[in-house]
Scaffold this motif. Structure first.
Motif, mmCIF file in Angstrom:
data_model
loop_
_atom_site.group_PDB
_atom_site.id
_atom_site.type_symbol
_atom_site.label_atom_id
_atom_site.label_comp_id
_atom_site.label_asym_id
_atom_site.label_seq_id
_atom_site.Cartn_x
_atom_site.Cartn_y
_atom_site.Cartn_z
ATOM 1 N N THR A 46 0.817 -1.220 0.000
ATOM 2 C CA THR A 46 0.000 0.000 0.000
ATOM 3 C C THR A 46 0.848 1.266 0.000
ATOM 4 O OG1 THR A 46 -0.180 -0.178 2.416
ATOM 5 C CG2 THR A 46 -1.965 -1.110 1.103
ATOM 6 N N ASP A 47 2.161 1.118 0.032
ATOM 7 C CA ASP A 47 3.072 2.262 -0.052
ATOM 8 C C ASP A 47 2.945 2.905 -1.437
ATOM 9 O OD1 ASP A 47 5.147 4.070 -0.170
ATOM 10 O OD2 ASP A 47 6.682 2.674 0.535
ATOM 11 N N ALA A 48 2.633 4.180 -1.482
ATOM 12 C CA ALA A 48 2.408 4.875 -2.752
ATOM 13 C C ALA A 48 3.654 4.888 -3.634
ATOM 14 C CB ALA A 48 1.956 6.311 -2.478
ATOM 15 N N LYS A 49 4.823 4.738 -3.027
ATOM 16 C CA LYS A 49 6.074 4.769 -3.786
ATOM 17 C C LYS A 49 6.473 3.390 -4.328
ATOM 18 C CE LYS A 49 7.936 8.635 -1.100
ATOM 19 N NZ LYS A 49 9.046 9.091 -0.202
ATOM 20 N N ALA A 50 5.703 2.368 -3.993
ATOM 21 C CA ALA A 50 6.046 1.004 -4.403
ATOM 22 C C ALA A 50 5.975 0.848 -5.916
ATOM 23 C CB ALA A 50 5.110 0.005 -3.725
ATOM 24 N N ASP A 51 6.929 0.121 -6.478
ATOM 25 C CA ASP A 51 6.951 -0.151 -7.910
ATOM 26 C C ASP A 51 5.888 -1.197 -8.250
ATOM 27 O OD1 ASP A 51 8.195 -2.133 -10.171
ATOM 28 O OD2 ASP A 51 8.711 -0.034 -10.579
ATOM 29 N N LYS A 52 5.003 -0.869 -9.186
ATOM 30 C CA LYS A 52 3.857 -1.726 -9.494
ATOM 31 C C LYS A 52 4.303 -3.097 -10.010
ATOM 32 C CE LYS A 52 -0.329 -1.868 -12.340
ATOM 33 N NZ LYS A 52 -1.194 -1.127 -13.294
ATOM 34 N N ILE A 53 5.275 -3.128 -10.902
ATOM 35 C CA ILE A 53 5.729 -4.410 -11.463
ATOM 36 C C ILE A 53 6.367 -5.268 -10.385
ATOM 37 C CG2 ILE A 53 7.350 -5.490 -13.062
ATOM 38 C CD1 ILE A 53 6.898 -3.121 -14.938
ATOM 39 N N GLU A 54 7.210 -4.644 -9.567
ATOM 40 C CA GLU A 54 7.866 -5.405 -8.503
ATOM 41 C C GLU A 54 6.840 -5.947 -7.510
ATOM 42 O OE1 GLU A 54 11.392 -4.748 -5.193
ATOM 43 O OE2 GLU A 54 11.424 -3.568 -7.052
ATOM 44 N N MET A 55 5.835 -5.147 -7.199
ATOM 45 C CA MET A 55 4.802 -5.601 -6.268
ATOM 46 C C MET A 55 3.997 -6.768 -6.854
ATOM 47 S SD MET A 55 5.171 -3.887 -3.502
ATOM 48 C CE MET A 55 6.935 -3.825 -3.875
ATOM 49 N N ARG A 56 3.730 -6.721 -8.162
ATOM 50 C CA ARG A 56 3.002 -7.822 -8.794
ATOM 51 C C ARG A 56 3.809 -9.107 -8.720
ATOM 52 N NH1 ARG A 56 2.667 -10.300 -13.786
ATOM 53 N NH2 ARG A 56 4.010 -8.834 -14.884
ATOM 54 N N ARG A 57 5.109 -8.987 -8.944
ATOM 55 C CA ARG A 57 5.961 -10.171 -8.881
ATOM 56 C C ARG A 57 6.050 -10.724 -7.455
ATOM 57 N NH1 ARG A 57 5.918 -12.465 -13.723
ATOM 58 N NH2 ARG A 57 6.928 -11.226 -15.356
ATOM 59 N N ARG A 58 5.991 -9.844 -6.488
ATOM 60 C CA ARG A 58 5.955 -10.323 -5.098
ATOM 61 C C ARG A 58 4.645 -11.057 -4.822
ATOM 62 N NH1 ARG A 58 8.280 -5.500 -1.126
ATOM 63 N NH2 ARG A 58 10.353 -5.310 -2.081
ATOM 64 N N ALA A 59 3.553 -10.455 -5.282
ATOM 65 C CA ALA A 59 2.230 -11.034 -5.018
ATOM 66 C C ALA A 59 2.100 -12.426 -5.621
ATOM 67 C CB ALA A 59 1.144 -10.113 -5.568
ATOM 68 N N GLU A 60 2.656 -12.623 -6.820
ATOM 69 C CA GLU A 60 2.468 -13.906 -7.500
ATOM 70 C C GLU A 60 3.218 -15.050 -6.823
ATOM 71 O OE1 GLU A 60 3.713 -13.160 -11.500
ATOM 72 O OE2 GLU A 60 5.832 -13.481 -11.077
ATOM 73 N N VAL A 61 4.259 -14.746 -6.028
ATOM 74 C CA VAL A 61 4.918 -15.814 -5.256
ATOM 75 C C VAL A 61 4.419 -15.850 -3.819
ATOM 76 C CG1 VAL A 61 6.988 -15.938 -6.674
ATOM 77 C CG2 VAL A 61 6.911 -14.284 -4.808
ATOM 78 N N LEU A 62 3.891 -14.719 -3.344
ATOM 79 C CA LEU A 62 3.405 -14.663 -1.973
ATOM 80 C C LEU A 62 2.136 -15.490 -1.776
ATOM 81 C CD1 LEU A 62 3.464 -13.484 0.899
ATOM 82 C CD2 LEU A 62 2.227 -11.491 0.020
ATOM 83 N N ILE A 63 1.180 -15.353 -2.681
ATOM 84 C CA ILE A 63 -0.099 -16.056 -2.509
ATOM 85 C C ILE A 63 0.065 -17.578 -2.480
ATOM 86 C CG2 ILE A 63 -2.310 -16.553 -3.632
ATOM 87 C CD1 ILE A 63 -2.308 -14.002 -1.966
ATOM 88 N N PRO A 64 0.788 -18.208 -3.428
ATOM 89 C CA PRO A 64 0.970 -19.660 -3.316
ATOM 90 C C PRO A 64 1.661 -20.067 -2.015
ATOM 91 C CG PRO A 64 1.589 -18.900 -5.497
ATOM 92 C CD PRO A 64 1.395 -17.674 -4.660
ATOM 93 N N SER A 65 2.552 -19.219 -1.517
ATOM 94 C CA SER A 65 3.241 -19.526 -0.265
ATOM 95 C C SER A 65 2.275 -19.474 0.915
ATOM 96 C CB SER A 65 4.399 -18.544 -0.060
ATOM 97 O OG SER A 65 5.324 -18.640 -1.123
ATOM 98 N N ILE A 66 1.429 -18.467 0.941
ATOM 99 C CA ILE A 66 0.406 -18.385 1.987
ATOM 100 C C ILE A 66 -0.512 -19.605 1.924
ATOM 101 C CG2 ILE A 66 -1.642 -17.105 2.747
ATOM 102 C CD1 ILE A 66 -0.212 -14.533 1.944
ATOM 103 N N GLU A 67 -0.875 -20.003 0.713
ATOM 104 C CA GLU A 67 -1.753 -21.164 0.542
ATOM 105 C C GLU A 67 -1.111 -22.429 1.097
ATOM 106 O OE1 GLU A 67 -2.448 -21.123 -3.633
ATOM 107 O OE2 GLU A 67 -4.139 -19.730 -3.510
ATOM 108 N N ARG A 68 0.185 -22.644 0.831
ATOM 109 C CA ARG A 68 0.842 -23.869 1.313
ATOM 110 C C ARG A 68 0.940 -23.856 2.831
ATOM 111 N NH1 ARG A 68 -1.217 -25.928 -2.184
ATOM 112 N NH2 ARG A 68 -0.447 -27.880 -1.300
ATOM 113 N N LEU A 69 1.251 -22.692 3.402
ATOM 114 C CA LEU A 69 1.338 -22.577 4.855
ATOM 115 C C LEU A 69 -0.028 -22.789 5.507
ATOM 116 C CD1 LEU A 69 3.709 -19.523 4.772
ATOM 117 C CD2 LEU A 69 4.227 -21.615 6.058
#
Length: 376
Positions: free
Chosen positions: A300-323
């Motif tokens: 939610t940081d306004a300065k966050a890079d959109k592409i980098e955040m998308r790439r984080r999200a795409e690995v974060l969600i499967p990790s949350i699911e496995r946990l």
């Protein structure tokens, strides 16, 4: 489709330029010329084509997507991709079959007499050429270690398992991706379950060990590729994986703060070996899940890079699911509020051009609220 540098055998071993198995170099040389016997040799009713407990080949042929891999190459989308790549016939192309039907590239002198090479990703593509161990590997007086010494790939070792899968399940050439090939992502635990597996592995915390080993292996592979050739889009994926793994206790200690892609490749490989052996408890699983779902301020940081955040999200969600799945197995959790919130975040993470980091961050906040409610 894998990198052209990979021979057909590398797709069942490693994509880092070195063969990552449990055998020494001399042993690798010894088994390098073993012959392949074909999937039909495994599928008799007295072996792996029988009833419950002996139905591995039945599951493979009826449910495993690897059995269909060769057929995909002949479909319309693949034909259009081949045309743009200058490939006349993708069904016969080594560039396609290296992953979609690896035995098509096996020299004839490596096949037993009168054998026609298997189509698709068949038994020996993963388990290794079976010439020496086929006839004795089920005998009660033969140990697993003896079978491995005779050439069977040691897929019980999670680092070997991850390295066997990752070459075809992660990296593809940029020109192949631009031709229309889907971008590939590698998550060992979830993708194994979805297959579905034709075996049982009930070792302690096998799911989370597989997940973390797989993510470390993915980082190793992307680091290796970026060390060879700069690719801006791939580098964004690399940053996402580094971020994900640095939020784990093992990754925080193992991954370097500097040193470039080569240093990260080596560190990620060591992390994979550590993760393969590290047991998880309900407490460590809960802590890791909480660490991930509390990362919403970064999105939610306004300065966050959109592409980098998308790439984080795409690995974060499967990790949350496995946990989460691992935690549910431990019991004492309520999926009623948690899972709907996770579904919302998961849907947002799949968006590409329209990915909204702030929306995703807000969805993470809802997951955190639901999770903390359960802890009271």
């Amino acid at each position: 489709m894998a990198h052209p540098k990979y021979s057909w055998i590398l797709i069942a071993a490693s994509a880092v330029g070195t063969l990552l198995t449990t055998t020494r170099a001399a042993d690798d040389a010894k088994i390098a010329n073993l012959k392949f016997v074909g999937a039909q040799s495994c599928a008799s009713t007295s072996c792996h084509g029988g009833g419950i407990g002996k139905d591995q080949a039945v599951i493979y042929y009826k449910k495993d997507q690897h059995a269909l891999a060769y057929g995909l190459v002949a479909k319309g989308t693949s034909m259009r991709m081949a045309e743009s790549l200058g490939i006349t016939d993708p069904v016969k192309s080594a560039r396609c079959n290296v992953c979609h039907s690896p035995m098509q590239g096996v020299p004839e002198n490596r096949l037993v007499k009168d054998l026609h090479a298997d189509k698709g990703v068949s038994c020996e593509a993963c388990h290794g050429a079976a010439d020496l161990w086929l006839r004795f590997h089920t005998r009660p007086d033969v140990t697993y270690q003896q079978t491995v010494a005779a050439g069977m790939r040691d897929l019980n070792d999670l680092t070997v398992r991850a390295s066997t899968c990752v070459a075809c399940h992660l990296n593809i050439d940029e020109d192949i991706r631009k031709s229309g090939h889907p971008e590939l992502h590698f998550e060992l635990d979830g993708q194994t379950i979805a297959q579905p597996p034709h075996y049982r592995d009930e070792r302690p915390s096998i799911g989370l060990r597989s997940w973390l080993t797989g993510q470390a292996t993915a980082l190793r592979e992307i680091s290796w590729k970026l060390a060879s050739k700069p690719e801006p889009e791939l580098e964004a994926r690399w940053k996402g994986l580094v971020w994900l793994l640095e939020k784990t206790a093992a990754g925080k200690n193992a991954l370097p703060e500097s040193g470039g892609f080569a240093a990260m490749q080596s560190a990620a490989d060591q992390l994979a070996h550590t993760a393969a052996k590290a047991l998880w408890t309900k407490e460590s699983t809960t802590k890791q899940l909480r660490d991930y779902i509390s990362s919403s301020p970064e999105f939610t940081d306004a300065k966050a890079d959109k592409i980098e955040m998308r790439r984080r999200a795409e690995v974060l969600i499967p990790s949350i699911e496995r946990l989460w799945i691992a935690l549910k197995k431990e019991g004492g959790v309520d999926p009623v509020t948690f899972e709907p919130a996770l579904t919302v975040a998961s849907d947002l993470a799949r968006e590409q051009a329209d990915f909204d980091p702030v929306k995703f961050g807000r969805a993470l906040e809802q997951i955190e609220v639901a999770f903390e409610r359960m802890q009271k």
